[in-house]
Design a protein around this motif. Sequence first.
Motif, mmCIF file in Angstrom:
data_model
loop_
_atom_site.group_PDB
_atom_site.id
_atom_site.type_symbol
_atom_site.label_atom_id
_atom_site.label_comp_id
_atom_site.label_asym_id
_atom_site.label_seq_id
_atom_site.Cartn_x
_atom_site.Cartn_y
_atom_site.Cartn_z
ATOM 1 N N LYS A 124 0.837 -1.201 0.000
ATOM 2 C CA LYS A 124 0.000 0.000 0.000
ATOM 3 C C LYS A 124 0.875 1.255 0.000
ATOM 4 O O LYS A 124 1.939 1.292 0.624
ATOM 5 N N GLU A 125 0.384 2.269 -0.687
ATOM 6 C CA GLU A 125 1.110 3.548 -0.704
ATOM 7 C C GLU A 125 1.014 4.234 0.648
ATOM 8 O O GLU A 125 -0.048 4.293 1.269
ATOM 9 N N LEU A 126 2.148 4.755 1.098
ATOM 10 C CA LEU A 126 2.161 5.595 2.298
ATOM 11 C C LEU A 126 3.239 6.655 2.120
ATOM 12 O O LEU A 126 4.442 6.368 2.177
ATOM 13 N N GLU A 133 -5.180 9.886 7.990
ATOM 14 C CA GLU A 133 -6.492 9.482 8.501
ATOM 15 C C GLU A 133 -7.362 8.901 7.391
ATOM 16 O O GLU A 133 -8.134 7.970 7.601
ATOM 17 N N LYS A 134 -7.205 9.416 6.192
ATOM 18 C CA LYS A 134 -7.978 8.905 5.050
ATOM 19 C C LYS A 134 -7.566 7.474 4.705
ATOM 20 O O LYS A 134 -8.408 6.599 4.480
ATOM 21 N N PRO A 137 -7.313 5.039 8.792
ATOM 22 C CA PRO A 137 -8.145 5.644 9.843
ATOM 23 C C PRO A 137 -7.884 5.027 11.211
ATOM 24 O O PRO A 137 -7.775 3.812 11.349
ATOM 25 N N ARG A 138 -7.773 5.893 12.216
ATOM 26 C CA ARG A 138 -7.477 5.428 13.574
ATOM 27 C C ARG A 138 -8.537 4.465 14.095
ATOM 28 O O ARG A 138 -8.246 3.538 14.844
ATOM 29 N N SER A 139 -9.774 4.693 13.674
ATOM 30 C CA SER A 139 -10.878 3.891 14.216
ATOM 31 C C SER A 139 -10.826 2.437 13.768
ATOM 32 O O SER A 139 -11.284 1.539 14.477
ATOM 33 N N SER A 140 -10.261 2.180 12.590
ATOM 34 C CA SER A 140 -10.300 0.820 12.055
ATOM 35 C C SER A 140 -8.928 0.178 11.858
ATOM 36 O O SER A 140 -8.837 -1.028 11.637
ATOM 37 N N ASP A 166 3.400 8.499 15.041
ATOM 38 C CA ASP A 166 2.398 8.887 16.038
ATOM 39 C C ASP A 166 1.003 8.454 15.613
ATOM 40 O O ASP A 166 0.210 7.958 16.421
ATOM 41 N N HIS A 167 0.672 8.618 14.329
ATOM 42 C CA HIS A 167 -0.669 8.281 13.852
ATOM 43 C C HIS A 167 -0.927 6.776 13.890
ATOM 44 O O HIS A 167 -2.025 6.338 14.267
ATOM 45 N N LEU A 168 0.060 5.983 13.510
ATOM 46 C CA LEU A 168 -0.145 4.540 13.371
ATOM 47 C C LEU A 168 -0.062 3.787 14.698
ATOM 48 O O LEU A 168 -0.497 2.637 14.779
ATOM 49 N N CYS A 169 0.499 4.426 15.711
ATOM 50 C CA CYS A 169 0.812 3.722 16.955
ATOM 51 C C CYS A 169 -0.302 3.855 17.996
ATOM 52 O O CYS A 169 -0.638 4.962 18.425
ATOM 53 N N LYS A 170 -0.877 2.725 18.395
ATOM 54 C CA LYS A 170 -1.820 2.683 19.515
ATOM 55 C C LYS A 170 -1.032 2.448 20.817
ATOM 56 O O LYS A 170 0.178 2.235 20.801
#
Length: 223
Positions: A124-126, A133-134, A137-140, A166-170
């Motif tokens: 997947k592209e990153l 978030e698009k 998404p943090r929720s899923s 920061d975004h990817l890490c729970k």
Amino acid sequence: EDEQIVAEIMRRRFIPALITHETWEGFHFAGHEIRITEATDCYGAVVWPSALVLCYFLETNSKQYNLVDKNVIEIGAGTGLVSIVASLLGALVTATDLPELLGNLQHNVLRNTKLKSKHQPCVKELSWGIDLEKNFPRSSCHFDYIMAADVVYHHPFLDELLLTFDHLCKNDTVILWAMKFRLEKENKFVDRFQTLFDLEMISNFPSLNITLYKAMRKGSMKA
């Protein structure tokens, strides 16, 4: 001890005995012969020593860091070697990189995991810091492990890299990060990283100038 382990790690790499129309480099990890196609015109399409260090760690510590059925994302996957090894060890892997690298990445991942891995990896592209978030998404999106090898080097996107971590890490996500120390600007990234994450050195290879870190969100490691 450092030199002995480094020698063992480097022995996992081999050059094909026969020259063919396709140029590839071989590696022995997770009980498989892995064939990697590289591209010399791009930093991201070359296998760097940090990737070998991380692959060796995953293989030799598979009981402590059991990847079977775990959700793993690799950022800056490049040629895909780390993602391939994680997949062969049973993980459900998402291998990510810039759009111009995805063709070669997909080729390597598919060639080395099809009919060999429990879960077929996703490529997947990153682009760090963009549409996080698009696309994730943090929720899923929940990742048990974030893996990164040699993502900190002389490039202008260190702020975006930290934002992506920061975004990817729970709170329960474990980051496994192999870092080659080069220049002072890049080395200072470690200090900035530690404002958000607890950092533990789990392996150090002075002869390669590479350190392998485990990281979690502040306070999560103690919990």
